[in-house]
Design a protein around this motif. Structure first.
Motif, PDB file in Angstrom:
ATOM      1  N   GLY A 218       0.789  -1.218   0.000  1.00  0.00           N
ATOM      2  CA  GLY A 218       0.000   0.000   0.000  1.00  0.00           C
ATOM      3  C   GLY A 218       0.823   1.270   0.000  1.00  0.00           C
ATOM      4  N   SER A 219       2.121   1.141   0.004  1.00  0.00           N
ATOM      5  CA  SER A 219       2.989   2.309   0.011  1.00  0.00           C
ATOM      6  C   SER A 219       3.228   2.816  -1.407  1.00  0.00           C
ATOM      7  N   SER A 220       3.851   3.982  -1.488  1.00  0.00           N
ATOM      8  CA  SER A 220       4.176   4.596  -2.770  1.00  0.00           C
ATOM      9  C   SER A 220       5.640   5.016  -2.764  1.00  0.00           C
ATOM     10  N   ASP A 221       6.232   5.116  -3.954  1.00  0.00           N
ATOM     11  CA  ASP A 221       7.621   5.543  -4.118  1.00  0.00           C
ATOM     12  C   ASP A 221       7.647   6.838  -4.916  1.00  0.00           C
ATOM     13  N   TYR A 222       8.522   7.754  -4.499  1.00  0.00           N
ATOM     14  CA  TYR A 222       8.526   9.099  -5.052  1.00  0.00           C
ATOM     15  C   TYR A 222       9.896   9.537  -5.543  1.00  0.00           C
ATOM     16  N   GLY A 223       9.896  10.202  -6.686  1.00  0.00           N
ATOM     17  CA  GLY A 223      11.053  10.939  -7.161  1.00  0.00           C
ATOM     18  C   GLY A 223      12.172  10.124  -7.763  1.00  0.00           C
ATOM     19  N   ILE A 224      13.265  10.803  -7.979  1.00  0.00           N
ATOM     20  CA  ILE A 224      14.419  10.246  -8.683  1.00  0.00           C
ATOM     21  C   ILE A 224      14.997   9.025  -7.979  1.00  0.00           C
ATOM     22  N   PHE A 225      14.906   8.977  -6.633  1.00  0.00           N
ATOM     23  CA  PHE A 225      15.425   7.841  -5.876  1.00  0.00           C
ATOM     24  C   PHE A 225      14.326   6.877  -5.436  1.00  0.00           C
ATOM     25  N   GLN A 226      13.065   7.166  -5.825  1.00  0.00           N
ATOM     26  CA  GLN A 226      11.920   6.322  -5.467  1.00  0.00           C
ATOM     27  C   GLN A 226      11.870   6.076  -3.959  1.00  0.00           C
ATOM     28  N   LEU A 227      11.887   7.158  -3.204  1.00  0.00           N
ATOM     29  CA  LEU A 227      11.830   7.111  -1.748  1.00  0.00           C
ATOM     30  C   LEU A 227      10.424   6.710  -1.313  1.00  0.00           C
ATOM     31  N   ASN A 228      10.343   5.762  -0.415  1.00  0.00           N
ATOM     32  CA  ASN A 228       9.072   5.163  -0.021  1.00  0.00           C
ATOM     33  C   ASN A 228       8.400   5.945   1.098  1.00  0.00           C
ATOM     34  N   ASN A 229       7.105   6.191   0.963  1.00  0.00           N
ATOM     35  CA  ASN A 229       6.387   7.022   1.925  1.00  0.00           C
ATOM     36  C   ASN A 229       6.156   6.350   3.275  1.00  0.00           C
ATOM     37  N   LEU A 230       6.241   5.036   3.369  1.00  0.00           N
ATOM     38  CA  LEU A 230       6.043   4.400   4.668  1.00  0.00           C
ATOM     39  C   LEU A 230       7.244   4.574   5.592  1.00  0.00           C
ATOM     40  N   TRP A 231       8.358   4.959   5.047  1.00  0.00           N
ATOM     41  CA  TRP A 231       9.539   5.123   5.877  1.00  0.00           C
ATOM     42  C   TRP A 231      10.072   6.559   5.876  1.00  0.00           C
ATOM     43  N   TRP A 232      10.008   7.237   4.745  1.00  0.00           N
ATOM     44  CA  TRP A 232      10.708   8.512   4.603  1.00  0.00           C
ATOM     45  C   TRP A 232       9.820   9.748   4.612  1.00  0.00           C
ATOM     46  N   GLU A 233       8.526   9.617   4.503  1.00  0.00           N
ATOM     47  CA  GLU A 233       7.658  10.778   4.365  1.00  0.00           C
ATOM     48  C   GLU A 233       7.216  11.347   5.715  1.00  0.00           C
ATOM     49  N   ASP A 234       6.917  12.628   5.717  1.00  0.00           N
ATOM     50  CA  ASP A 234       6.426  13.328   6.900  1.00  0.00           C
ATOM     51  C   ASP A 234       4.908  13.143   7.000  1.00  0.00           C
ATOM     52  N   LYS A 235       4.474  11.974   7.416  1.00  0.00           N
ATOM     53  CA  LYS A 235       3.060  11.655   7.605  1.00  0.00           C
ATOM     54  C   LYS A 235       2.904  10.920   8.921  1.00  0.00           C
ATOM     55  N   HIS A 236       1.706  10.844   9.444  1.00  0.00           N
ATOM     56  CA  HIS A 236       1.476  10.221  10.745  1.00  0.00           C
ATOM     57  C   HIS A 236       1.781   8.727  10.773  1.00  0.00           C
ATOM     58  N   PHE A 237       1.685   8.039   9.637  1.00  0.00           N
ATOM     59  CA  PHE A 237       1.920   6.598   9.601  1.00  0.00           C
ATOM     60  C   PHE A 237       3.365   6.244   9.271  1.00  0.00           C
ATOM     61  N   SER A 238       4.209   7.245   9.134  1.00  0.00           N
ATOM     62  CA  SER A 238       5.563   7.024   8.680  1.00  0.00           C
ATOM     63  C   SER A 238       6.577   7.210   9.796  1.00  0.00           C
ATOM     64  N   GLU A 239       7.740   6.648   9.592  1.00  0.00           N
ATOM     65  CA  GLU A 239       8.867   6.881  10.493  1.00  0.00           C
ATOM     66  C   GLU A 239       9.378   8.316  10.358  1.00  0.00           C
ATOM     67  N   ASN A 240       9.064   8.984   9.263  1.00  0.00           N
ATOM     68  CA  ASN A 240       9.465  10.359   9.009  1.00  0.00           C
ATOM     69  C   ASN A 240      10.975  10.547   9.105  1.00  0.00           C
ATOM     70  N   ALA A 241      11.727   9.601   8.615  1.00  0.00           N
ATOM     71  CA  ALA A 241      13.175   9.639   8.723  1.00  0.00           C
ATOM     72  C   ALA A 241      13.809  10.808   7.972  1.00  0.00           C
ATOM     73  N   CYS A 242      13.153  11.315   6.935  1.00  0.00           N
ATOM     74  CA  CYS A 242      13.716  12.430   6.173  1.00  0.00           C
ATOM     75  C   CYS A 242      13.080  13.774   6.508  1.00  0.00           C
ATOM     76  N   ASN A 243      12.044  13.767   7.320  1.00  0.00           N
ATOM     77  CA  ASN A 243      11.419  14.999   7.782  1.00  0.00           C
ATOM     78  C   ASN A 243      11.005  15.919   6.626  1.00  0.00           C
ATOM     79  N   THR A 244      10.353  15.342   5.627  1.00  0.00           N
ATOM     80  CA  THR A 244       9.864  16.138   4.507  1.00  0.00           C
ATOM     81  C   THR A 244       8.665  15.438   3.879  1.00  0.00           C
ATOM     82  N   LEU A 245       7.869  16.171   3.149  1.00  0.00           N
ATOM     83  CA  LEU A 245       6.739  15.586   2.435  1.00  0.00           C
ATOM     84  C   LEU A 245       7.225  14.930   1.153  1.00  0.00           C
ATOM     85  N   CYS A 246       6.667  13.810   0.807  1.00  0.00           N
ATOM     86  CA  CYS A 246       7.072  13.125  -0.424  1.00  0.00           C
ATOM     87  C   CYS A 246       6.783  13.954  -1.667  1.00  0.00           C
ATOM     88  N   SER A 247       5.831  14.850  -1.600  1.00  0.00           N
ATOM     89  CA  SER A 247       5.561  15.722  -2.747  1.00  0.00           C
ATOM     90  C   SER A 247       6.793  16.549  -3.102  1.00  0.00           C
TER      91      SER A 247
END
Length: 101
Positions: free
Chosen positions: A24-53
Motif C-alpha cells: 500500500g505504500s508509494s515511491d517518489y522521485g528520482i530515488f523512489q523514496l518510499n512514503n512508509l519510511w521517509w515521508e512526513d506523515k502520521h503513519f511514517s517513520e518520518n526519517a527524512c522529515n519532509t513531504l514526499c511531494s
C-alpha cells in the motif's frame, strides 16, 4: 550506489511516482523514496522529515539529503534485492557517462 539507484529506479526522472507497492505504500522521485519510511506523515517513520511531494519536483537537493539518510540507515537501500543485484559492486560508469560528475 545512489547514482545507480536513480538510474535503475526512475531513469533519472525527478517526477517518477509509483503507487502500486503490495504493502500500500508509494515511491517518489528520482530515488523512489518510499512514503512508509521517509515521508512526513502520521503513519511514517518520518526519517527524512519532509513531504514526499517535495521528492517529485525539479529541485533534488532534498532528495539527495534523504537518499544519504537511506544509504546510512540499516533499513535503507540494502533491503531491496533488485537494487543490490543491479548496483552493488557493479561498474556504474554507464550511469555517469553522459553526466559531468
Amino acid at each position: 550506489m545512489p547514482v545507480c539507484l536513480a538510474g535503475y529506479e526512475s531513469n533519472f526522472n525527478t517526477q517518477a511516482f509509483n503507487e502500486k507497492n503490495a504493502d500500500g505504500s508509494s515511491d517518489y522521485g528520482i530515488f523512489q523514496l518510499n512514503n512508509l519510511w521517509w515521508e512526513d506523515k502520521h503513519f511514517s517513520e518520518n526519517a527524512c522529515n519532509t513531504l514526499c511531494s517535495k521528492f517529485v519536483d525539479e529541485d533534488i537537493d532534498d532528495d539527495i539529503l534523504c537518499a544519504k539518510k537511506v544509504v546510512k540507515d540499516p533499513k535503507g537501500m540494502s533491503f531491496d534485492k533488485e537494487i543490490v543485484k543491479h548496483c552493488k559492486s557493479k561498474d556504474l560508469s554507464k550511469y555517469l557517462a553522459s553526466s559531468k560528475l
